[in-house]
Design an enzyme around this catalytic site. Structure first.
Site, PDB file in Angstrom:
ATOM      1  CD  GLU A   1      14.506  10.943   0.503  1.00 18.58           C
ATOM      2  OE1 GLU A   1      15.290  10.133  -0.036  1.00 18.58           O
ATOM      3  OE2 GLU A   1      14.291  12.091   0.061  1.00 18.58           O
TER       4      GLU A   1
ATOM      5  NE  ARG B   1      10.842  -3.876  14.998  1.00 21.03           N
ATOM      6  CZ  ARG B   1       9.571  -3.819  15.362  1.00 21.03           C
ATOM      7  NH1 ARG B   1       8.691  -4.616  14.789  1.00 21.03           N
ATOM      8  NH2 ARG B   1       9.163  -2.979  16.304  1.00 21.03           N
TER       9      ARG B   1
ATOM     10  CD  GLU C   1       4.948   1.202  16.795  1.00 23.60           C
ATOM     11  OE1 GLU C   1       4.541   1.607  17.895  1.00 23.60           O
ATOM     12  OE2 GLU C   1       6.119   0.833  16.581  1.00 23.60           O
TER      13      GLU C   1
ATOM     14  CE  LYS D   1       7.027  -2.788  23.843  1.00 24.59           C
ATOM     15  NZ  LYS D   1       7.086  -2.178  22.495  1.00 24.59           N
TER      16      LYS D   1
ATOM     17  CD  GLU E   1      12.214  12.824  31.515  1.00 21.43           C
ATOM     18  OE1 GLU E   1      13.023  13.202  32.379  1.00 21.43           O
ATOM     19  OE2 GLU E   1      11.299  12.005  31.741  1.00 21.43           O
ATOM     20  CB  SER E   2      14.858  10.250  25.561  1.00 17.35           C
ATOM     21  OG  SER E   2      13.981   9.964  24.478  1.00 17.35           O
TER      22      SER E   2
ATOM     23  CE  LYS F   1      -4.038  -1.922   2.352  1.00 17.93           C
ATOM     24  NZ  LYS F   1      -4.944  -1.641   1.226  1.00 17.93           N
TER      25      LYS F   1
END
Length: 236
Positions: A49, A54, A150, A64, A124-125, A31
């Site tokens: 670009e 993955r 995602e 996780k 915050e990073s 798509k």
């Protein structure tokens, strides 16, 4: 997807789920390539670009789940881990990010489940990126399974920063010294400044080219009018 899993023995469930996630990556990837090709055809410009895809490794999935406090099971993996199948779109300019997000959201057979805009609201990073969680229908021989993917959209500069930040924090296992975190945040600010300047420069180039095109058209029109006048004078 959870109902589909129950139709298989545990030995086969892992392979089946991975098959679905891989199929979802293929669907979404196709798509995105079509959208990019269409944009090139209509606007003579490619907003994408690079496209990277993955599948999360079993080790990453287990880590996780443990970090979230869930029991290690395929059911929990499917329910709570949203980035098992991931697509990353790398763009030149921040304006491309929101343009692509809108185009993806307009796909009738993709359902947008959630959006996290880390560009307007950085972590915050200093991390910046635009995340979309979508579900895509996978048509099997006897059923249709909605599968989560995602999609991360970011500029080249954002991707460069995020890749280095990941490598640095991986070495410290997420517990980097404060001075390193501080330097990374400063680098993130530099990246934002670079993106803003490159976008501004691109807009200035487009405006300059448009004015040049208008001037060329005006000059050509005047020359055509002069030629017509000379022809008419010759007829007289």
């Amino acid at each position: 997807m959870e109902n589909t899993m129950k139709n298989y023995e545990d030995v086969d469930s892992w392979k089946t789920i991975m098959f679905l996630y891989n199929s979802a990556l293929k669907e979404v990837g196709t798509k995105l390539e079509i959208l990019n090709d269409e944009f090139q055809h209509v606007h003579k410009y490619n907003p994408i670009e690079h496209i990277k895809t993955r599948i999360k490794t079993p080790e990453s999935i287990v880590k996780k789940l443990r970090r979230y406090g869930y029991e290690i099971s395929i059911e929990n993996m499917v329910k709570y881990i949203n980035d098992i199948a991931g697509v990353r779109l790398i763009c030149s300019f921040t304006s491309d990010i929101y343009r692509l997000a809108e185009m993806i959201g307009n796909q009738s057979d993709l359902k947008v489940l959630s959006i996290k805009d880390y560009i307007k609201n950085p972590k915050e990073s200093g991390y910046k990126s635009y995340h979309m969680l979508v579900s895509v229908p996978i048509f099997l021989s006897d059923s249709v399974v909605d599968t989560k993917v995602e999609i991360q959209i970011r500029t080249i500069a954002m991707d460069f920063w995020a890749s280095l930040e990941h490598k640095i924090y991986y070495k410290f296992e997420g517990d980097a010294p404060e001075y390193i975190s501080k330097d990374l945040r400063e680098c993130a600010e530099m990246v934002s400044t670079l993106d803003e300047k490159m976008l501004s420069l691109n807009e200035a180039i487009k405006e300059c080219l448009e004015k040049q095109e208008e001037l060329n058209i005006s000059t050509k029109t005047k020359e055509t009018n002069r030629q017509d006048q000379r022809v008419l004078q010759g007829l007289d």
